[in-house]
Every structure is written in structure tokens, then in C-alpha cells.
Design a protein around this motif. Structure first.
Motif, mmCIF file in Angstrom:
data_model
loop_
_atom_site.group_PDB
_atom_site.id
_atom_site.type_symbol
_atom_site.label_atom_id
_atom_site.label_comp_id
_atom_site.label_asym_id
_atom_site.label_seq_id
_atom_site.Cartn_x
_atom_site.Cartn_y
_atom_site.Cartn_z
ATOM 1 N N TYR A 106 -43.828 24.930 -93.956
ATOM 2 C CA TYR A 106 -43.464 24.857 -92.365
ATOM 3 C C TYR A 106 -42.841 26.063 -92.451
ATOM 4 N N PRO A 107 -41.543 26.572 -92.258
ATOM 5 C CA PRO A 107 -41.438 28.085 -92.615
ATOM 6 C C PRO A 107 -41.634 29.403 -92.869
ATOM 7 N N PRO A 108 -42.168 28.958 -94.180
ATOM 8 C CA PRO A 108 -42.954 30.146 -94.311
ATOM 9 C C PRO A 108 -43.991 30.069 -94.105
ATOM 10 N N LEU A 109 -45.105 28.605 -94.119
ATOM 11 C CA LEU A 109 -46.185 29.411 -93.309
ATOM 12 C C LEU A 109 -46.340 30.597 -92.107
ATOM 13 N N PHE A 110 -44.761 29.126 -90.839
ATOM 14 C CA PHE A 110 -44.892 30.000 -89.813
ATOM 15 C C PHE A 110 -44.509 31.533 -90.105
ATOM 16 N N ARG A 111 -43.803 32.320 -90.660
ATOM 17 C CA ARG A 111 -43.900 33.565 -91.163
ATOM 18 C C ARG A 111 -45.561 34.429 -91.543
#
Length: 751
Positions: A106-111
Motif C-alpha cells: 500500500y505505501p509504494p502504490l500510494f507514492r
């Protein structure tokens, strides 16, 4: 069937070989992930789906891969994860791996979405997966629900604003809501904040349930630690929720060994969480509440559980109110009688009132030397061990002492009141008593002494009104001295108000305007108005009477006081004329107004006495012309070429511009460096004061003819306002120059 099973086993063996390969070299993760996605899809066997979900969770949780490498992998696997999560009756192991993988990616996709706002497909897939997990979270098995807790923690952490380490390097900052631009087409900051707040409440709801599950509580506490450390905006909310959670209040009987182990596990995890918070921030604002939480955890052990595991104890029999025979049968000891020492005589203190011991060392000990927290810790165990009978005797003794002291005070107060009433009644009757055994010589000596004392002391107790004697009249010198001292005190107040106004320069002050009263405020302007009106209006009408009566004492006194105020004002303004120019302007306006009022009043009074045919000017003492010239003479020597604003403001705001004023301004042209200052001031008056235009133009002609350095600047003004005169002056100057043998200057062309 056997062949299908063998085929699946072969595929799993090949996939395990691929996993071993990427564990040796993490750079192969993107290739292997893209290669295994078709094999572990939604239509694959359950064994392959389990392996694929576990491998994806392991890949995105690997610390060997950077966030930049995980971003393209996250977008590539989203569609496969969505299809796997939508399979009906999904296997628990598969769902656990998928939730763990989504929590990690979820964090890398959000970035990635922040950097690529046009990739709406990936964000739609992520929202669909998130909604499916949140909808089915409460129905999952415990193993999957624990993974969902981790997923909620990641979503809250990403969708909450975090710290920005370096605004110039956004790629190195932590993934949070702070890196999202305000105008992002896919990510709405208010919606994301609202969603994260709701998910945080759902995450903390496990502490408010009537019966708490140990696995979920421990998993939630472990996940909340990173949120408290990395997100200061929600840390207090999380800590307060944990401090309100007591494990012993969330369990229900029967209290088995499993329940006791679960409670101890939750207490240990909660204690470790709070201890970690205190270590990270020893000065935390909730530190006091945290210490109380530790003590409450120690006191809130499962007493009922421990009592249930014990054998039955002795019956608790009351000992008070039983006869001696039954005391002997029950081996009950008679409570000891407490010896109450008597109160000391005289006034009492609270310490003496509550002291029941005769031990001098114990009664003289100062308890204030012990810290309050230590006193509380000592007092609670001691009160628990005190004999109830002894405590009751001590309370009754203190009550009896207090009643005795109250009765004594009431009795003493009544005696004092009766004595006061009796003294008042005795004063009303004073009989004359002359003892018979007193000799006449003694009475004669007493009367002689009384007569001498009466001669030495005035009769201060005689009846009748007492009137102070009139003070002696003041001489003219004394009155003048008193007036000058009053003026000095007022100027002292002016200096004080100027200092206070300078210290409060940044504050906004209300401008009262022309309708203000002289004493409406106590600032510098109020004292200036008061001083100027004392100097101008107080002696109004007395100067004329002085000239007629050849100077009465009252007139001379008032005139001297007003002149003293004027002289003091003059010196006060010249001390710092640039900052106090407004005081001088206000003073001169008051002088001019007072002169006009006095002239009008004198003319009306003379017309009433002599008739209306007399047109000679009235005889009135005028002050404006005198003081405007004095003030201008004091200011002009200190002006330089940069003080054009000061001079123009003074000349534009004084009420009347006379010939004497313009001549003083023309004297500036004597200095070659201040020629432009003189010409610019006169030009301003010509342009913006029409009543004084002719006077100023005449002065400019004199300056043009007298000072050769002023001709370039003064010629431009005269060319505009008096072109005919300027032509004659130019011709005259040219003739004088030719007569002297010099070259004729060029004529000044009209502007």
C-alpha cells in the motif's frame, strides 16, 4: 487424479526453486513475480494460490527491495490480487497472504499514485481490494483478522500527514499525506483524512468492547506502537485509548487458567507499550497518567480469580458487641483502649488538636519533609492494617476535643460581649464624688496644676464648629513659582506618556479626531492639547485689561504663567523638532484661533461701547505671529537638503503664512546647498496654498534676483506662474551680464 496431483507437486517444486533463487539475489524479484502471476491466478489450484499469496507477501515485505523497485511491482500485481480476493469461499491461508501483501504494497502504490495521477486504474483496483477487506474483516478467522489489523495500521499511517525531512528531496521523505499535492485529481486530502480517522477509531474499538479477544488486543497494541512513534498528530488519542483499557474489566467468568494467562498477556503487552512510549519521550504530557496506569494494573489483578483458586478461609466473625463469654469461645481478643491525653491550656493549634500520642519525638516530627507520593504509598497500607476499634476511638476523641474547644470559644465570646455592654452602660452615669478625707491643700494644688496645663495647651475639645484659618495671600512671585512648578509637572507627564506610547508603538490606537476632549485619554496627545489650551485660552482677555489698567497683579500672574508654558513648549519642541513637529503645529493653530476669537470679541465690545462707526483695529495682544517666527527661526538652522518633507509639512499645516514667514524661508537660499530646499518649499505653497500664492511668488522673485544659485530652479517656477515678469527678469539679468563683459545667457524658455 493422481497425475493432476503430481503435476501440482512439480509446479510447487519449481516455484520453490524460483523462491530460493530470489532469496539469493533480490534483484530477480521483478522478473520472478511477473513470471509466477499467470501460474498462481484466480483459476489455479488452491495449493498454487496459497504459494502465490505467501510469495507475494514475502516479496513486498522484503527489506532488500527499495521502495522505488516495489512501485512497478505493486501496479503489476494489483489486478491478480483483486481477482484472488473476489474468489468465493476463499481459503483462509490464501486470504491471509493476500492481506499481508496488500498491507506491504500500500505505501509504494500510494507514492506511485502521487507521482502518476493519470494511473486511475491502479487506484480503482486498490480501492476495490481495500473495501472488500474492510467489509469482510469481522467475519475472517483470527489469523486473517490479525493481518487485517496490520493492513489498517498501514492505511492509517499512509493517510495521515507525517513529518517532512527535506522539502527539496521529496523522494526521500516518508510516504504520508504530506507529500500529496493539493490539486491531485485522484487523491482528495479531506476524504483521505476522514477515512484514516474512521479506520483509527475502528482499530481502537477493540479496547472498548465488552469482551476483548487476547490475540486481537495484543496485535493492535503491537501495531499502534509505530503509529505513536511516527504520527504525532494522533499519538495522544492512541495513548489515551490504551490508558483507558484495563484487561481485568474485559473478561467474564468462569475464571479458568486460560483466562488468567490471557489477562496477564494483555497486561504485559499494554505495560510494554506504555513503557516504550515513556522511553521515547520522558517528558510526555501524559506521563503522570501513565504512572497511575502502572499502579492500577498492579492493583487490578484478578482478585476474584485468585480467590476462586484458594481454599475456603476462616469465617469472619464480628467481635464488637459480643459478650465476654463468646469472646473466650472464639478466641477473640478484646480491642485495646486508646489513652487520650488531655488538651494543653491556652490557645490551641491544629497539630495539638489532632495529636493523640504522648511521644515527644513522634509529635514533633515534621511530616512535610516526606514527599507527597511517598506519604500516599505509606498511608494506604497503614490504613488497611489499622484496627477498626482503635480508629473509631481516635475519631471519637477528636470529635470530643473539637466540641470542647468550640464551647470554650463560644463562652469566651459571650463574656466579652457582656463586658463591652456593661462598659457602655457605666459610661452613661458618672456621679460627682468628693471624698471627705481629702484636704483643701490638695484640691488647691490640683486646681493650680490644671490651670497651668490649660494655659499651655489649646482648648481642642471645645464644642462648636472648627474652622481652619485662612491661608495667607500669595505674592506675585510665589504664584508664578507655583504655576511654573505645575507646568513642569505637566511636562513630566508628557514625557512619561511619550515613553509609554513609544513602547506600545505596534498596537493599534483609536484616532479621536477634532471632536476629542482635552482630558478624554491620558496619552501624549491629550497632554499636548491640555498644555496648548492652558497657554492660549486660560489668559484670554487678560492681556488687554493689563494694558488698560497698567498691570494688575492677577493679570501679570496669569500672563506670566501662560508665557512660561509657551516658552517651555518652545524648548520642548526644539529638543526634537522632527518627531515633535505635530505638537508645534497644534500649538500654533491654537494660538491663531485664540487671536482671531480675541480680536472678534474685542471688536464687538468696542462697537457696543463706542458705536459701529469706529473701524480702527482693536487693541489685542496677539501671539501667533511672534511664536511662529520664533519656532521657524529655531528650526531653520538645523535643516538640511533632506528635510524637505519636514519644512513642507510645517508650512502647509500652520494656519497663516505671512510675509515674515516667507522671508525666513527665503533666508535658506544663502546656503548654496539649501537653495533647492527653499525653492521647493515656496513652490509647494504656490501650488497648494492659493491665499499665500502672491506672497510666495514675490519672495521667489527676490530670491531669483538676490541669489544667483537659485535662478535655475526659481526660474522654472516663475516661468510657469509669472511668465511676463520672468521675461523682464531674464532680460535684466542678461543686460547686467553683458554690461559686465560676460557672455549673455540664453533666455529661459517658458515651460
Amino acid at each position: 487424479m493422481v497425475e493432476a496431483t503430481d503435476h501440482v507437486a512439480d509446479q510447487v517444486a519449481q516455484l520453490n526453486a524460483a523462491r530460493t533463487l530470489v532469496l539469493g539475489d533480490a534483484a530477480l524479484y521483478p522478473q520472478i513475480v511477473n513470471g509466477v502471476l499467470p501460474i498462481v491466478g484466480a483459476h489455479a489450484r488452491v495449493e498454487l494460490r496459497r504459494w502465490g499469496a505467501e510469495f507475494l507477501a514475502e516479496a513486498f515485505a522484503s527489506p532488500l527491495l527499495s521502495a522505488a523497485q516495489k512501485e512497478p511491482m505493486a501496479t503489476a500485481v494489483l489486478q491478480t490480487i483483486r481477482e484472488l480476493s473476489e474468489v468465493p469461499d476463499q481459503d483462509a491461508a490464501v486470504m491471509k497472504g493476500l492481506v499481508q501483501a496488500v498491507a506491504s504494497l500500500y505505501p509504494p502504490l500510494f507514492r506511485h499514485i502521487v507521482k502518476h495521477p493519470q494511473d486511475s486504474t491502479s487506484w480503482e483496483n486498490m480501492n476495490a481490494i481495500k473495501l472488500d477487506i474492510l467489509r469482510r474483516m469481522d467475519s475472517f478467522p483470527y489469523s486473517v483478522r490479525i493481518s487485517c489489523v496490520k493492513f489498517l495500521q498501514r492505511v492509517v499511517q499512509v493517510q495521515t500527514a507525517g513529518p517532512i525531512a527535506d522539502p527539496r528531496r521529496p523522494e526521500q521523505n516518508e510516504t504520508s499525506l504530506a507529500i500529496v499535492p493539493r490539486s491531485h485529481p485522484l487523491l482528495s486530502i479531506p476524504n483521505l483524512e476522514a477515512e484514516s480517522s474512521g479506520l483509527l477509531d475502528r482499530l481502537l474499538g477493540v479496547f472498548q468492547e465488552e469482551t476483548s479477544d487476547t490475540l486481537l488486543v495484543n496485535a493492535t497494541l503491537n501495531c499502534l506502537a509505530s503509529l505513536v512513534r511516527s504520527r504525532q498528530s494522533i499519538s495522544n488519542k492512541i495513548v489515551n485509548a490504551v490508558l483507558d483499557f484495563y484487561p481485568t474489566q474485559h473478561v467474564r467468568p468462569p475464571f479458568t487458567a486460560t483466562v488468567r494467562v490471557n489477562v496477564k498477556s494483555m497486561e504485559r503487552t499494554a505495560r510494554a507499550f506504555i513503557t516504550n512510549v515513556m522511553k521515547k519521550n520522558p517528558n510526555h504530557p501524559l506521563a503522570g497518567k501513565m504512572h497511575m496506569y502502572f499502579e492500577r494494573l498492579m492493583q487490578s489483578r484478578l482478585e476474584t480469580t485468585e480467590d476462586a483458586s484458594r481454599k475456603r478461609g476462616f469465617p469472619s466473625e464480628p467481635t464488637d458487641g459480643l459478650d465476654n463469654a463468646k469472646r473466650v469461645r472464639l478466641d477473640a481478643m478484646t480491642p485495646p483502649l486508646l489513652r487520650i491525653p488531655p488538651l494543653p491550656p491556652g490557645p490551641l493549634t491544629y497539630a495539638q488538636l489532632f495529636t493523640l500520642t504522648e511521644d515527644i519525638g513522634l509529635s514533633s516530627f515534621d511530616v512535610k519533609q516526606i514527599p507527597a507520593d511517598l506519604v500516599v504509598k505509606i498511608a494506604i497500607p497503614l490504613l488497611a492494617q489499622v484496627n477498626p476499634s482503635t480508629l473509631t476511638q481516635a475519631v471519637d476523641a477528636i470529635r470530643a476535643r473539637l466540641q470542647q474547644v468550640t464551647k470554650q470559644q463560644n463562652l469566651l465570646r459571650q463574656q466579652q460581649q457582656q463586658a463591652a455592654i456593661g462598659a457602655d452602660e457605666d459610661d452613661d452615669y458618672e456621679p460627682e464624688y468628693q471624698p471627705m478625707d481629702v484636704s483643701d491643700n490638695v484640691s488647691q494644688e490640683a486646681s493650680a496644676v490644671a490651670a497651668e496645663v490649660a494655659d499651655l495647651q489649646p482648648d481642642l475639645v471645645s464644642l462648636g464648629p472648627f474652622v481652619l484659618p485662612q491661608p495667607p495671600p500669595l505674592t506675585e512671585e510665589e504664584a508664578g513659582e507655583i504655576g511654573r512648578s505645575a507646568v513642569a509637572r505637566v511636562f513630566g507627564m508628557l514625557n512619561m506618556s511619550e515613553t509609554s506610547s513609544a513602547s506600545a508603538k505596534g498596537k493599534k490606537q483609536q484616532q479621536l479626531g477634532f471632536s476629542r476632549l482635552a482630558g478624554s485619554t491620558f496619552d501624549r496627545d491629550a497632554w499636548v492639547v491640555l498644555l496648548t489650551r492652558l497657554a492660549t485660552r486660560a489668559p484670554a482677555g487678560l492681556e488687554g485689561d493689563d494694558s488698560k489698567t497698567k498691570g494688575g497683579s492677577s493679570s501679570r500672574r496669569q500672563t506670566a504663567i501662560s508665557d512660561s508654558i509657551r516658552e517651555t513648549l518652545y524648548r520642548y519642541i526644539l529638543e526634537d523638532f522632527r518627531a515633535r513637529l505635530n505638537i508645534g503645529i497644534a500649538w500654533l493653530n491654537e494660538e491663531w484661533y485664540n487671536d482671531r476669537i480675541q480680536m472678534k470679541a474685542a471688536a464687538e465690545s468696542r462697537n457696543d461701547e463706542q458705536g459701529k462707526d469706529d473701524e480702527s483695529p482693536p487693541i489685542v495682544a496677539l501671539h501667533y505671529d511672534t511664536w511662529v517666527i520664533r519656532l521657524l527661526d529655531g528650526i531653520l538652522p538645523y535643516l538640511d537638503s533632506r528635510d524637505i518633507k519636514v519644512l513642507v509639512r510645517f508650512l502647509s499645516e500652520i494656519p497663516d503664512v505671512t510675509i515674515a514667514v516667507t522671508q525666513r524661508v527665503a533666508s535658506l537660499a544663502r546656503d548654496p546647498e539649501r537653495v533647492n530646499l527653499c525653492v521647493q518649499a515656496l513652490m509647494y505653497l504656490v501650488m497648494f496654498r492659493p491665499p499665500a500664492r502672491e506672497i510666495c511668488l514675490n519672495t521667489l522673485e527676490d530670491v531669483y534676483q538676490t541669489y544667483e544659485e537659485s535662478r535655475p530652479a526659481a526660474g522654472k517656477v516663475l516661468t510657469r506662474w509669472r511668465p511676463e515678469k520672468m521675461q523682464s527678469l531674464s532680460a535684466q539679468s542678461s543686460a547686467e551680464t553683458n554690461g559686465d563683459g560676460g557672455a549673455a545667457p540664453a533666455a529661459v524658455a517658458p515651460a
